[in-house]
Write a protein that holds these residues in place. Structure first.
Motif, mmCIF file in Angstrom:
data_model
loop_
_atom_site.group_PDB
_atom_site.id
_atom_site.type_symbol
_atom_site.label_atom_id
_atom_site.label_comp_id
_atom_site.label_asym_id
_atom_site.label_seq_id
_atom_site.Cartn_x
_atom_site.Cartn_y
_atom_site.Cartn_z
ATOM 1 N N GLY A 136 7.464 52.003 30.384
ATOM 2 C CA GLY A 136 8.110 51.024 31.252
ATOM 3 C C GLY A 136 8.774 49.913 30.466
ATOM 4 O O GLY A 136 9.902 49.497 30.774
ATOM 5 N N GLY A 137 8.093 49.424 29.433
ATOM 6 C CA GLY A 137 8.670 48.367 28.612
ATOM 7 C C GLY A 137 9.907 48.834 27.873
ATOM 8 O O GLY A 137 10.890 48.086 27.741
ATOM 9 N N GLN A 138 9.886 50.075 27.377
ATOM 10 C CA GLN A 138 11.051 50.613 26.681
ATOM 11 C C GLN A 138 12.229 50.785 27.641
ATOM 12 O O GLN A 138 13.376 50.499 27.297
ATOM 13 C CB GLN A 138 10.704 51.948 26.034
ATOM 14 N N ARG A 139 11.946 51.247 28.865
ATOM 15 C CA ARG A 139 13.027 51.408 29.850
ATOM 16 C C ARG A 139 13.660 50.053 30.172
ATOM 17 O O ARG A 139 14.881 49.961 30.339
ATOM 18 C CB ARG A 139 12.497 52.064 31.122
ATOM 19 N N GLN A 140 12.819 49.009 30.269
ATOM 20 C CA GLN A 140 13.387 47.698 30.572
ATOM 21 C C GLN A 140 14.263 47.200 29.424
ATOM 22 O O GLN A 140 15.280 46.538 29.637
ATOM 23 C CB GLN A 140 12.267 46.700 30.881
ATOM 24 N N ARG A 141 13.884 47.525 28.193
ATOM 25 C CA ARG A 141 14.715 47.157 27.042
ATOM 26 C C ARG A 141 16.057 47.898 27.086
ATOM 27 O O ARG A 141 17.100 47.339 26.737
ATOM 28 C CB ARG A 141 13.975 47.463 25.740
ATOM 29 N N VAL A 142 16.012 49.156 27.502
ATOM 30 C CA VAL A 142 17.255 49.919 27.644
ATOM 31 C C VAL A 142 18.139 49.292 28.716
ATOM 32 O O VAL A 142 19.363 49.178 28.547
ATOM 33 C CB VAL A 142 16.960 51.397 27.977
ATOM 34 N N ALA A 143 17.528 48.871 29.832
ATOM 35 C CA ALA A 143 18.298 48.223 30.890
ATOM 36 C C ALA A 143 18.960 46.943 30.373
ATOM 37 O O ALA A 143 20.111 46.642 30.711
ATOM 38 C CB ALA A 143 17.389 47.914 32.077
ATOM 39 N N LEU A 144 18.247 46.200 29.535
ATOM 40 C CA LEU A 144 18.831 45.007 28.920
ATOM 41 C C LEU A 144 19.984 45.384 27.977
ATOM 42 O O LEU A 144 21.035 44.737 27.982
ATOM 43 C CB LEU A 144 17.762 44.234 28.153
ATOM 44 N N ALA A 145 19.780 46.419 27.179
ATOM 45 C CA ALA A 145 20.836 46.862 26.266
ATOM 46 C C ALA A 145 22.070 47.303 27.047
ATOM 47 O O ALA A 145 23.212 47.020 26.647
ATOM 48 C CB ALA A 145 20.324 48.013 25.395
ATOM 49 N N ARG A 146 21.862 47.965 28.160
ATOM 50 C CA ARG A 146 22.991 48.413 28.989
ATOM 51 C C ARG A 146 23.756 47.215 29.548
ATOM 52 O O ARG A 146 24.990 47.206 29.601
ATOM 53 C CB ARG A 146 22.476 49.299 30.120
ATOM 54 N N ALA A 147 23.014 46.196 29.992
ATOM 55 C CA ALA A 147 23.673 44.983 30.487
ATOM 56 C C ALA A 147 24.457 44.295 29.380
ATOM 57 O O ALA A 147 25.582 43.838 29.576
ATOM 58 C CB ALA A 147 22.633 44.028 31.080
ATOM 59 N N LEU A 148 23.884 44.244 28.171
ATOM 60 C CA LEU A 148 24.559 43.597 27.038
ATOM 61 C C LEU A 148 25.781 44.388 26.574
ATOM 62 O O LEU A 148 26.709 43.816 25.999
ATOM 63 C CB LEU A 148 23.582 43.428 25.880
ATOM 64 N N ALA A 149 25.780 45.695 26.844
ATOM 65 C CA ALA A 149 26.904 46.535 26.427
ATOM 66 C C ALA A 149 28.212 46.077 27.060
ATOM 67 O O ALA A 149 29.289 46.250 26.475
ATOM 68 C CB ALA A 149 26.636 47.995 26.782
ATOM 69 N N ALA A 150 28.131 45.493 28.245
ATOM 70 C CA ALA A 150 29.337 45.030 28.940
ATOM 71 C C ALA A 150 29.843 43.703 28.393
ATOM 72 O O ALA A 150 30.837 43.167 28.896
ATOM 73 C CB ALA A 150 29.042 44.905 30.431
ATOM 74 N N ARG A 151 29.154 43.162 27.395
ATOM 75 C CA ARG A 151 29.515 41.874 26.772
ATOM 76 C C ARG A 151 29.611 40.760 27.813
ATOM 77 O O ARG A 151 30.644 40.099 27.954
ATOM 78 C CB ARG A 151 30.829 42.010 25.996
ATOM 79 N N PRO A 152 28.528 40.549 28.552
ATOM 80 C CA PRO A 152 28.553 39.547 29.617
ATOM 81 C C PRO A 152 28.481 38.125 29.072
ATOM 82 O O PRO A 152 28.091 37.903 27.918
ATOM 83 C CB PRO A 152 27.292 39.872 30.413
ATOM 84 N N ARG A 153 28.831 37.184 29.919
ATOM 85 C CA ARG A 153 28.672 35.772 29.590
ATOM 86 C C ARG A 153 27.432 35.202 30.270
ATOM 87 O O ARG A 153 26.915 34.164 29.866
ATOM 88 C CB ARG A 153 29.924 35.015 30.008
ATOM 89 N N VAL A 154 26.971 35.885 31.318
ATOM 90 C CA VAL A 154 25.757 35.462 32.023
ATOM 91 C C VAL A 154 24.943 36.700 32.384
ATOM 92 O O VAL A 154 25.502 37.724 32.792
ATOM 93 C CB VAL A 154 26.089 34.678 33.319
ATOM 94 N N ILE A 155 23.617 36.597 32.221
ATOM 95 C CA ILE A 155 22.691 37.664 32.626
ATOM 96 C C ILE A 155 21.847 37.156 33.792
ATOM 97 O O ILE A 155 21.333 36.032 33.756
ATOM 98 C CB ILE A 155 21.764 38.069 31.458
ATOM 99 N N LEU A 156 21.694 37.992 34.808
ATOM 100 C CA LEU A 156 20.789 37.721 35.915
ATOM 101 C C LEU A 156 19.611 38.677 35.778
ATOM 102 O O LEU A 156 19.782 39.895 35.905
ATOM 103 C CB LEU A 156 21.495 37.938 37.261
ATOM 104 N N ALA A 157 18.447 38.153 35.485
ATOM 105 C CA ALA A 157 17.250 38.976 35.261
ATOM 106 C C ALA A 157 16.349 38.850 36.483
ATOM 107 O O ALA A 157 15.756 37.802 36.715
ATOM 108 C CB ALA A 157 16.523 38.512 34.002
ATOM 109 N N ASP A 158 16.258 39.916 37.275
ATOM 110 C CA ASP A 158 15.564 39.865 38.557
ATOM 111 C C ASP A 158 14.176 40.486 38.460
ATOM 112 O O ASP A 158 14.031 41.708 38.521
ATOM 113 C CB ASP A 158 16.396 40.593 39.619
ATOM 114 N N GLU A 159 13.163 39.638 38.287
ATOM 115 C CA GLU A 159 11.764 40.089 38.246
ATOM 116 C C GLU A 159 11.566 41.199 37.211
ATOM 117 O O GLU A 159 10.859 42.179 37.456
ATOM 118 C CB GLU A 159 11.321 40.589 39.634
#
Length: 244
Positions: A136-159
């Motif tokens: 589960g922890g590794q999957r959440q890290r992947v989800a973060l990496a996927r969000a960062l891949a879009a080169r965002p300026r803001v991240i919304l982390a929902d629970e």
């Protein structure tokens, strides 16, 4: 660094108003914790920022301009359940590559996937794994990496830590703090747990029944709460051990 501003945001579904004229700013480079019990409207506010919940009234601005709803999305959301947010049939690398802007060549794509995995403290060899092969922890890290891949300026982390056990929670929260320090990202960190928010947030906003009832620096809100609902949340919070 960018600032995300919610200005008098209301969201209504039929006769039910979920958010009542909510105003909140996530300052450039800041992490703002949004706390409250389930059903108070926390996730709806985040979903509104990425176009997943329609506004009844109000505006959401990124550096003073409406948040783009087409093309490259400078505001990215990471959801509570990392398994359901990742396609179980796609490898880790494929999921991350899907979010990359432009059309990088194969070598550049592979290099960027490896960089993003290292950024979230995962071995680049995980690029070939399927979500079901990860914890589960590794999957959440992947989800973060996927969000960062879009080169965002803001991240919304929902629970994003609520489905993880305590030891894994600590590791993911340390990662959030590292990302904020190294990347200068602005972040809205949503949680029902004030102990978690205390660890990562500069400012805290308390949402109750669709309204912000208290907002201010983390030390002040959690050290000297001025609203009964905030005191109620504090009384029910559990301490979080720091993990490195």
């Amino acid at each position: 660094m960018s600032a995300l501003t919610f200005d008098q945001v209301s969201v209504r579904y039929g006769a039910h108003t979920v958010l009542h004229e909510v105003s909140l700013e996530v300052g450039a480079g800041q992490t703002v914790g949004l706390v409250g019990e389930s059903g108070c409207g926390k996730s709806t506010l985040a979903r509104a920022a990425v176009g997943l919940a329609p506004l009844t009234s109000g505006t959401i601005l990124l550096d003073g301009r409406p948040v783009p709803t087409r093309g490259r999305r400078p505001v990215q959301m990471v959801f509570q359940d990392p398994y359901s947010s990742l396609d179980p049939r796609m490898t880790v690398g494929e999921s991350i590559a899907e979010a990359l802007p432009g059309r990088p060549g194969r070598a550049a794509r592979r290099q960027e996937i490896a960089r993003l995995l290292a950024l979230v403290h995962l071995d680049p060899s995980k690029a070939g794994d399927l979500p079901g092969q990860l914890s589960g922890g590794q999957r959440q890290r992947v989800a973060l990496a996927r969000a960062l891949a879009a080169r965002p300026r803001v991240i919304l982390a929902d629970e994003i830590t609520s489905a993880l056990d305590v030891s894994v929670q600590g590791a993911v929260l340390n990662l959030i703090r590292d990302m904020r320090r190294d990347l200068g990202l602005s972040m809205l960190f949503i949680s029902h747990n004030l102990a978690v928010v205390r660890y990562v947030a500069d400012h805290v906003a308390v949402l109750h029944a669709g309204r912000i009832v208290e907002h201010g620096p983390t030390a002040r809100v959690l050290g000297d709460p001025r609203h009964d609902y905030t005191r109620h949340l504090l009384a029910s919070a559990h301490p979080l051990k720091e993990h490195t």
